[in-house]
Design a protein around this motif. Structure first.
Motif, short mmCIF file in Angstrom:
data_model
loop_
_atom_site.label_atom_id
_atom_site.label_comp_id
_atom_site.label_asym_id
_atom_site.label_seq_id
_atom_site.Cartn_x
_atom_site.Cartn_y
_atom_site.Cartn_z
N UNK A 4 0.82 -1.21 0.00
CA UNK A 4 0.00 0.00 0.00
C UNK A 4 0.85 1.26 0.00
N UNK A 5 2.12 1.18 0.44
CA UNK A 5 2.96 2.38 0.49
C UNK A 5 3.84 2.51 -0.75
N UNK A 6 3.80 1.53 -1.64
CA UNK A 6 4.61 1.58 -2.85
C UNK A 6 3.90 2.43 -3.90
N UNK A 7 4.69 3.08 -4.72
CA UNK A 7 4.12 3.88 -5.80
C UNK A 7 3.61 2.93 -6.88
N UNK A 8 2.38 3.13 -7.25
CA UNK A 8 1.75 2.26 -8.25
C UNK A 8 2.50 2.31 -9.57
N UNK A 9 2.80 1.13 -10.11
CA UNK A 9 3.40 1.03 -11.43
C UNK A 9 4.89 1.26 -11.49
N UNK A 10 5.52 1.58 -10.39
CA UNK A 10 6.96 1.80 -10.42
C UNK A 10 7.70 0.47 -10.33
N UNK A 11 8.69 0.29 -11.20
CA UNK A 11 9.52 -0.91 -11.11
C UNK A 11 10.40 -0.79 -9.86
N UNK A 12 10.92 -1.92 -9.40
CA UNK A 12 11.73 -1.92 -8.18
C UNK A 12 12.95 -1.01 -8.33
N UNK A 13 13.62 -1.03 -9.49
CA UNK A 13 14.81 -0.20 -9.66
C UNK A 13 14.46 1.29 -9.61
N UNK A 14 13.32 1.66 -10.19
CA UNK A 14 12.90 3.06 -10.14
C UNK A 14 12.48 3.46 -8.73
N UNK A 15 11.83 2.56 -8.03
CA UNK A 15 11.43 2.86 -6.66
C UNK A 15 12.64 3.08 -5.76
N UNK A 16 13.66 2.22 -5.91
CA UNK A 16 14.90 2.39 -5.14
C UNK A 16 15.55 3.71 -5.50
N UNK A 17 15.62 4.02 -6.79
CA UNK A 17 16.21 5.30 -7.21
C UNK A 17 15.44 6.48 -6.61
N UNK A 18 14.12 6.38 -6.58
CA UNK A 18 13.29 7.45 -6.01
C UNK A 18 13.54 7.60 -4.51
N UNK A 19 13.60 6.48 -3.81
CA UNK A 19 13.84 6.54 -2.36
C UNK A 19 15.23 7.08 -2.04
N UNK A 20 16.22 6.64 -2.80
CA UNK A 20 17.58 7.14 -2.56
C UNK A 20 17.69 8.61 -2.90
N UNK A 21 16.95 9.06 -3.89
CA UNK A 21 16.92 10.49 -4.21
C UNK A 21 16.32 11.29 -3.05
N UNK A 22 15.22 10.76 -2.48
CA UNK A 22 14.62 11.42 -1.31
C UNK A 22 15.61 11.48 -0.15
N UNK A 23 16.33 10.38 0.07
CA UNK A 23 17.33 10.35 1.14
C UNK A 23 18.43 11.37 0.87
N UNK A 24 18.90 11.45 -0.37
CA UNK A 24 19.95 12.40 -0.70
C UNK A 24 19.47 13.84 -0.53
N UNK A 25 18.24 14.13 -0.90
CA UNK A 25 17.69 15.48 -0.69
C UNK A 25 17.65 15.82 0.80
N UNK A 26 17.25 14.85 1.62
CA UNK A 26 17.23 15.07 3.07
C UNK A 26 18.64 15.27 3.61
N UNK A 27 19.58 14.47 3.11
CA UNK A 27 20.98 14.61 3.55
C UNK A 27 21.53 15.98 3.18
N UNK A 28 21.18 16.48 2.00
CA UNK A 28 21.61 17.82 1.61
C UNK A 28 21.03 18.88 2.53
N UNK A 29 19.78 18.68 2.94
CA UNK A 29 19.17 19.61 3.89
C UNK A 29 19.91 19.60 5.22
N UNK A 30 20.27 18.41 5.68
CA UNK A 30 21.03 18.30 6.93
C UNK A 30 22.41 18.94 6.77
#
Length: 154
Positions: A4-30
């Motif tokens: 239920x928390x996964x983005x509909x239609x996203x492949x696993x590699x794209x989902x990982x890339x999206x999550x790591x991008x979110x993490x990197x954006x947060x790290x830049x904020x920190x």
């Protein structure tokens, strides 16, 4: 992660890339709120092991062009975060963290580790171990994939 928390239609590699991008954006904020910039922190992380490094050593260890390392290390020296001295054994300039550089790095490291601890608090102890084991495998697989590319220096 529940479906239920996964983005509909996203492949696993794209989902990982999206999550790591979110993490990197947060790290830049920190990092924007840290005492040290990313380049200074990266250099001090390397120099924190107690060894003396030449510019070539730093370039090799960080997988960066020597001109980039030269600019970043000399800026860290000018800022007072890194000390530069001649090595008798190596007949070259070597670099070590200054007391101020160590203090700022330690302060920033504690801040970042606190954020990771708060994030890991979302998991119970058994989940943390599984997460770390899986993340270790994924990172290792990513490193292997990069190393097999002909353009890679890693």
């Amino acid at each position: 992660m529940p479906d239920s928390s996964r983005k509909a239609g996203l492949s696993a590699d794209r989902e990982v890339a999206s999550l790591l991008n979110r993490l990197e954006q947060s790290r830049r904020g920190a990092t924007a709120n840290a005492k040290l910039g990313a380049a200074d922190a990266r250099i001090l992380w390397l120099l924190g092991g107690g060894e003396e490094y030449t510019l070539r050593d730093i370039s090799d260890k960080l997988n960066l062009e020597q001109s980039t390392v030269n600019r970043q290390v000399n800026a860290a020296v000018k800022a007072g975060y890194v000390e530069k001295k001649r090595s008798r054994a190596r007949a070259a300039w070597v670099f070590t963290p200054s007391a101020d550089g160590r203090k700022k790095f330690d302060t920033d490291l504690e801040m970042h580790l606190g954020f990771y601890a708060r994030a890991l608090a979302e998991l119970d102890e058994s989940e943390k171990q599984v997460f770390i084991e899986l993340l270790t495998r994924v990172v290792g697989g990513y490193e292997t994939a990069i190393r097999t590319e002909s353009w890679s220096r890693i």
